[in-house]
Write a protein that holds these residues in place. Structure first.
Motif, PDB file in Angstrom:
ATOM      1  N   UNK A   1     -44.607 -52.561  93.572  1.00  0.00           N
ATOM      2  CA  UNK A   1     -45.454 -51.177  93.958  1.00  0.00           C
ATOM      3  C   UNK A   1     -43.711 -50.040  94.334  1.00  0.00           C
ATOM      4  N   UNK A   2     -42.936 -50.127  94.803  1.00  0.00           N
ATOM      5  CA  UNK A   2     -41.749 -49.307  95.231  1.00  0.00           C
ATOM      6  C   UNK A   2     -40.975 -49.212  94.221  1.00  0.00           C
ATOM      7  N   UNK A   3     -40.475 -50.886  93.498  1.00  0.00           N
ATOM      8  CA  UNK A   3     -40.119 -50.184  92.671  1.00  0.00           C
ATOM      9  C   UNK A   3     -40.947 -49.158  91.388  1.00  0.00           C
ATOM     10  N   UNK A   4     -41.843 -49.470  91.237  1.00  0.00           N
ATOM     11  CA  UNK A   4     -42.642 -48.127  90.554  1.00  0.00           C
ATOM     12  C   UNK A   4     -43.631 -47.175  90.817  1.00  0.00           C
TER      13      UNK A   4
ATOM     14  N   UNK B   1     -39.054 -45.011  90.196  1.00  0.00           N
ATOM     15  CA  UNK B   1     -39.523 -44.786  89.478  1.00  0.00           C
ATOM     16  C   UNK B   1     -40.037 -43.616  88.819  1.00  0.00           C
ATOM     17  N   UNK B   2     -41.344 -43.531  88.897  1.00  0.00           N
ATOM     18  CA  UNK B   2     -42.213 -42.567  88.550  1.00  0.00           C
ATOM     19  C   UNK B   2     -41.398 -41.048  89.660  1.00  0.00           C
ATOM     20  N   UNK B   3     -41.264 -40.861  90.802  1.00  0.00           N
ATOM     21  CA  UNK B   3     -40.728 -40.136  91.351  1.00  0.00           C
ATOM     22  C   UNK B   3     -39.602 -39.631  91.230  1.00  0.00           C
ATOM     23  N   UNK B   4     -38.442 -40.619  90.438  1.00  0.00           N
ATOM     24  CA  UNK B   4     -37.299 -40.206  89.923  1.00  0.00           C
ATOM     25  C   UNK B   4     -37.999 -38.964  88.575  1.00  0.00           C
ATOM     26  N   UNK B   5     -39.113 -39.366  87.686  1.00  0.00           N
ATOM     27  CA  UNK B   5     -38.706 -39.071  86.484  1.00  0.00           C
ATOM     28  C   UNK B   5     -40.288 -38.138  86.174  1.00  0.00           C
ATOM     29  N   UNK B   6     -41.041 -37.797  86.976  1.00  0.00           N
ATOM     30  CA  UNK B   6     -41.804 -36.936  87.506  1.00  0.00           C
ATOM     31  C   UNK B   6     -41.931 -35.926  88.479  1.00  0.00           C
TER      32      UNK B   6
ATOM     33  N   UNK C   1     -39.955 -28.285  93.788  1.00  0.00           N
ATOM     34  CA  UNK C   1     -41.017 -27.457  94.229  1.00  0.00           C
ATOM     35  C   UNK C   1     -42.607 -27.848  94.199  1.00  0.00           C
ATOM     36  N   UNK C   2     -42.405 -29.728  93.618  1.00  0.00           N
ATOM     37  CA  UNK C   2     -44.059 -30.193  93.696  1.00  0.00           C
ATOM     38  C   UNK C   2     -44.499 -30.941  94.908  1.00  0.00           C
ATOM     39  N   UNK C   3     -45.537 -31.017  95.322  1.00  0.00           N
ATOM     40  CA  UNK C   3     -46.215 -32.232  95.668  1.00  0.00           C
ATOM     41  C   UNK C   3     -45.479 -33.879  95.470  1.00  0.00           C
ATOM     42  N   UNK C   4     -44.631 -33.997  96.346  1.00  0.00           N
ATOM     43  CA  UNK C   4     -44.404 -35.656  96.262  1.00  0.00           C
ATOM     44  C   UNK C   4     -45.626 -37.063  95.530  1.00  0.00           C
ATOM     45  N   UNK C   5     -45.307 -37.201  95.333  1.00  0.00           N
ATOM     46  CA  UNK C   5     -45.510 -38.651  94.028  1.00  0.00           C
ATOM     47  C   UNK C   5     -45.980 -39.804  95.528  1.00  0.00           C
ATOM     48  N   UNK C   6     -47.176 -40.285  95.566  1.00  0.00           N
ATOM     49  CA  UNK C   6     -47.070 -40.881  96.709  1.00  0.00           C
ATOM     50  C   UNK C   6     -48.078 -41.902  96.357  1.00  0.00           C
ATOM     51  N   UNK C   7     -48.680 -42.909  96.630  1.00  0.00           N
ATOM     52  CA  UNK C   7     -49.093 -44.869  96.563  1.00  0.00           C
ATOM     53  C   UNK C   7     -49.798 -44.501  96.246  1.00  0.00           C
ATOM     54  N   UNK C   8     -50.869 -43.454  96.594  1.00  0.00           N
ATOM     55  CA  UNK C   8     -53.020 -43.565  96.234  1.00  0.00           C
ATOM     56  C   UNK C   8     -52.141 -42.352  94.804  1.00  0.00           C
ATOM     57  N   UNK C   9     -51.476 -41.703  94.255  1.00  0.00           N
ATOM     58  CA  UNK C   9     -51.496 -41.249  92.898  1.00  0.00           C
ATOM     59  C   UNK C   9     -52.125 -41.900  91.943  1.00  0.00           C
ATOM     60  N   UNK C  10     -52.796 -41.252  91.201  1.00  0.00           N
ATOM     61  CA  UNK C  10     -53.940 -41.635  89.745  1.00  0.00           C
ATOM     62  C   UNK C  10     -51.905 -42.457  89.227  1.00  0.00           C
ATOM     63  N   UNK C  11     -51.210 -41.445  89.172  1.00  0.00           N
ATOM     64  CA  UNK C  11     -50.371 -42.116  88.130  1.00  0.00           C
ATOM     65  C   UNK C  11     -49.191 -43.431  88.433  1.00  0.00           C
TER      66      UNK C  11
ATOM     67  N   UNK D   1     -49.622 -49.122  88.989  1.00  0.00           N
ATOM     68  CA  UNK D   1     -48.510 -50.509  89.744  1.00  0.00           C
ATOM     69  C   UNK D   1     -48.851 -50.570  90.860  1.00  0.00           C
ATOM     70  N   UNK D   2     -50.719 -50.143  91.129  1.00  0.00           N
ATOM     71  CA  UNK D   2     -50.095 -50.878  92.437  1.00  0.00           C
ATOM     72  C   UNK D   2     -50.305 -52.434  93.229  1.00  0.00           C
ATOM     73  N   UNK D   3     -50.994 -52.027  94.174  1.00  0.00           N
ATOM     74  CA  UNK D   3     -50.075 -53.422  94.989  1.00  0.00           C
ATOM     75  C   UNK D   3     -50.921 -54.482  94.451  1.00  0.00           C
ATOM     76  N   UNK D   4     -52.059 -54.065  94.566  1.00  0.00           N
ATOM     77  CA  UNK D   4     -53.298 -55.167  94.108  1.00  0.00           C
ATOM     78  C   UNK D   4     -52.935 -55.451  92.146  1.00  0.00           C
ATOM     79  N   UNK D   5     -52.740 -55.288  92.256  1.00  0.00           N
ATOM     80  CA  UNK D   5     -52.139 -54.895  90.141  1.00  0.00           C
ATOM     81  C   UNK D   5     -50.593 -56.253  90.382  1.00  0.00           C
TER      82      UNK D   5
END
Length: 109
Positions: free
Chosen positions: A6-9, A12-17, A21-31, A35-39
């Motif tokens: 989950x952390x690697x995902x 990578x999403x933080x790096x890509x998107x 000036x935007x809100x940080x991407x968090x583990x509970x974001x739709x994107x 890649x969430x921990x349960x999956x």
């Protein structure tokens, strides 16, 4: 291992998107839904190394594109780490290369 995947995902999403000036991407974001921990946990419990490698490869493609591809210094190192990860054939063999990927992704954020 689920948390590592989950952390690697996430990195990578933080790096890509994520932009300054935007809100940080968090583990509970739709994107993060694919890649969430349960999956990831389900894939680990199944011992599905191929599916885990595919999930990580999806993330690494995004990250490589974000840093300019394999032609850059960062990209070449990331590609080397991805190759090490891809060489793993068992769940147990995924740990060390996955930790290396996580640490590198964290460093280049």
């Amino acid at each position: 291992m689920e948390l590592l995947l989950e952390t690697v995902a996430l990195f990578s999403l933080k790096l890509a998107y994520e932009t300054e000036d935007s809100s940080p991407i968090l583990r509970d974001d739709l994107m993060m839904s694919d890649y969430e921990r349960e999956v990831c946990g389900l894939l680990v419990r199944r011992g599905d190394v191929e599916a885990i490698r595919n999930k990580v490869n999806e993330c690494m493609v995004m990250a490589l594109n974000a840093i300019g591809g394999v032609e850059t210094v960062l990209g070449r190192e990331l590609q080397r780490l991805v190759a090490d990860f891809g060489a793993a054939r068992t769940i147990e063999q995924l740990d060390a290369p996955l930790i290396a990927l996580k640490d590198y992704m964290k460093d280049i954020q």
